[in-house]
Structures are given as structure tokens and as C-alpha cells.
Enzyme design. Sequence first.
Site, PDB file in Angstrom:
ATOM      1  N   LYS A   1      -2.413   1.067  -0.367  1.00 42.98           N
ATOM      2  CA  LYS A   1      -1.136   0.392  -0.118  1.00 42.98           C
ATOM      3  C   LYS A   1      -0.571   0.784   1.239  1.00 42.98           C
ATOM      4  O   LYS A   1      -0.167  -0.081   2.030  1.00 42.98           O
ATOM      5  CB  LYS A   1      -0.123   0.730  -1.213  1.00 42.98           C
ATOM      6  CG  LYS A   1       1.171  -0.090  -1.117  1.00 42.98           C
ATOM      7  CD  LYS A   1       2.300   0.517  -1.915  1.00 42.98           C
ATOM      8  CE  LYS A   1       2.931   1.670  -1.168  1.00 42.98           C
ATOM      9  NZ  LYS A   1       4.163   2.184  -1.788  1.00 42.98           N
TER      10      LYS A   1
ATOM     11  N   ASP B   1       3.171  -3.049  -3.802  1.00 40.23           N
ATOM     12  CA  ASP B   1       4.071  -1.982  -4.231  1.00 40.23           C
ATOM     13  C   ASP B   1       4.633  -2.329  -5.597  1.00 40.23           C
ATOM     14  O   ASP B   1       4.199  -3.291  -6.246  1.00 40.23           O
ATOM     15  CB  ASP B   1       5.189  -1.773  -3.202  1.00 40.23           C
ATOM     16  CG  ASP B   1       6.186  -2.928  -3.178  1.00 40.23           C
ATOM     17  OD1 ASP B   1       5.893  -4.010  -3.750  1.00 40.23           O
ATOM     18  OD2 ASP B   1       7.267  -2.748  -2.598  1.00 40.23           O
TER      19      ASP B   1
END
Length: 250
Positions: free
Chosen positions: A150, A168
Site C-alpha cells: 500500500k 487503504d
Amino acid sequence: MTKAKSSVSTQRAQKSNSGAARKRALARSAYSADEIREIFRRFSIQRPEPKGELNHTNPFTLLVAVALSAQATDVGVNKATKDLFAVADTPQKMVDLGEERLISYIRTIGLYRNKAKNVIALSKRLISDFGGEVPKTRDELVTLPGVGRKTANVVMSMAFGEATIAVDTHIFRIANRTGLAPGKTPDAVEATLEKIIPADYLFHAHHWLILHGRYCCKARKPDCLACVIADICKAAEKTSEMPAPLVPLA
């Protein structure tokens, strides 16, 4: 088979495989290809140039800010890094600052001790392995301490202009709540979104989805009255009052 013919065959196979993968991804989504395009068309009208909300001055400070933002708010991270980045905006300056002094700047952020250790470690690695520069590829970024997929995707998008989807908590929630890209893991959601989002909307899609989740499709109670895709949305969980379409279907 000649080399030229082999190359053409390979390209055709790649296109076929890509098309088949997209069809499988669309089958997992609750929306048709036309509906997905309309969703992102409306996002593009609502926020033509979406921006990330973590303050930074260069790829290194962005990398540090994203690493610090895990299980913390962007607002909280920005408060801590305002003074930090004034004194340590390069890997060498961060190493020179040291772990204990770094902690004094980020003490208000959750998990600050472990994050401080990772920031110093990744700064040392940038100096030793990458000449003090933040690498541009995902494979290299994820080798840095405390940097996962991420974080790598955010840096690639915001620092280097790559079209990536950093899943997220907001994107993961929206993808599953609305049925846009159901998945049990962030990686599964990312893989589906990358295949179903139209190419001309892919670059900004990451920020559109995050901002939509942060300010409209909130965790506790989605604000459907303010939602630009409320009439298209197929989420089972909606507020009772629903608005008329804010932007007509194309």
C-alpha cells in the site's frame, strides 16, 4: 514461426488474456462496465484534480509520511511532520537526527516507537542501497523496512505519477460495501479495481475512492444525501433518505 509472427502472436495472446481477466473481474463486481465508467465520470466532475492530504516536500518526505500514517489520521501525521520535515527532509538528515530525537517529533502518532525504528532503518537503506534516492519501482520500495504494498503504491502514484491503487481502509470498505470490487484482502480488491476501472480514469481513481470514503461513504454512517453516485450505488447499507441523481447519466 518467424520472430515477427511470434511477437504478433504474443501480443494477441496478451490482449486476449487481459480481456479475459477483465471479464472475470467484472463478473465479481456488482456493476456493469457502463455503470463503472459512470461512477468514475461523476467522481471526475466532483473532484477534477484530487490530491492526497499528507503534506510532503519530496519523494522521501512522502515516503516517511505514508509510513507514519498507518493506523493514524493524515491530520495527525501532518501536525507531527510539520516540524520534523523542517529539520530532516533527506535520508541522511533523518539518520543524523537519530531514533530518539525522531520519537520526540512523532510521539503523538500511534505506534511511534516502531515507526521511528522503521524510518531510521529505511533511511539507512536508501543511503546504502539507492544512493539516497527513493526507488521508483514497487519491487524495490517493498524491500525497505516498514514499507508494504500500500505504501509503495501511494509513493509510486503521488511521487512518480504511476497509475496505482493503494487499498487503504476507506477503499477496502467502499469496494466491499458497494459491491464495486468485493474481496477478502486488500490485494484482492486492488487486483479487481485495476482491471475494472477504465484506463482514462485509473490515475486519479485511488484518490477519488479514498476521499469518497473519508468524507461521504463513511464507516459508521454513509452520507447518501451528499453522494454523487447514490442512485447507482448497490450497497445494502444506505441511509433512509436518498437524493435525486446529482449528475445525469451520460
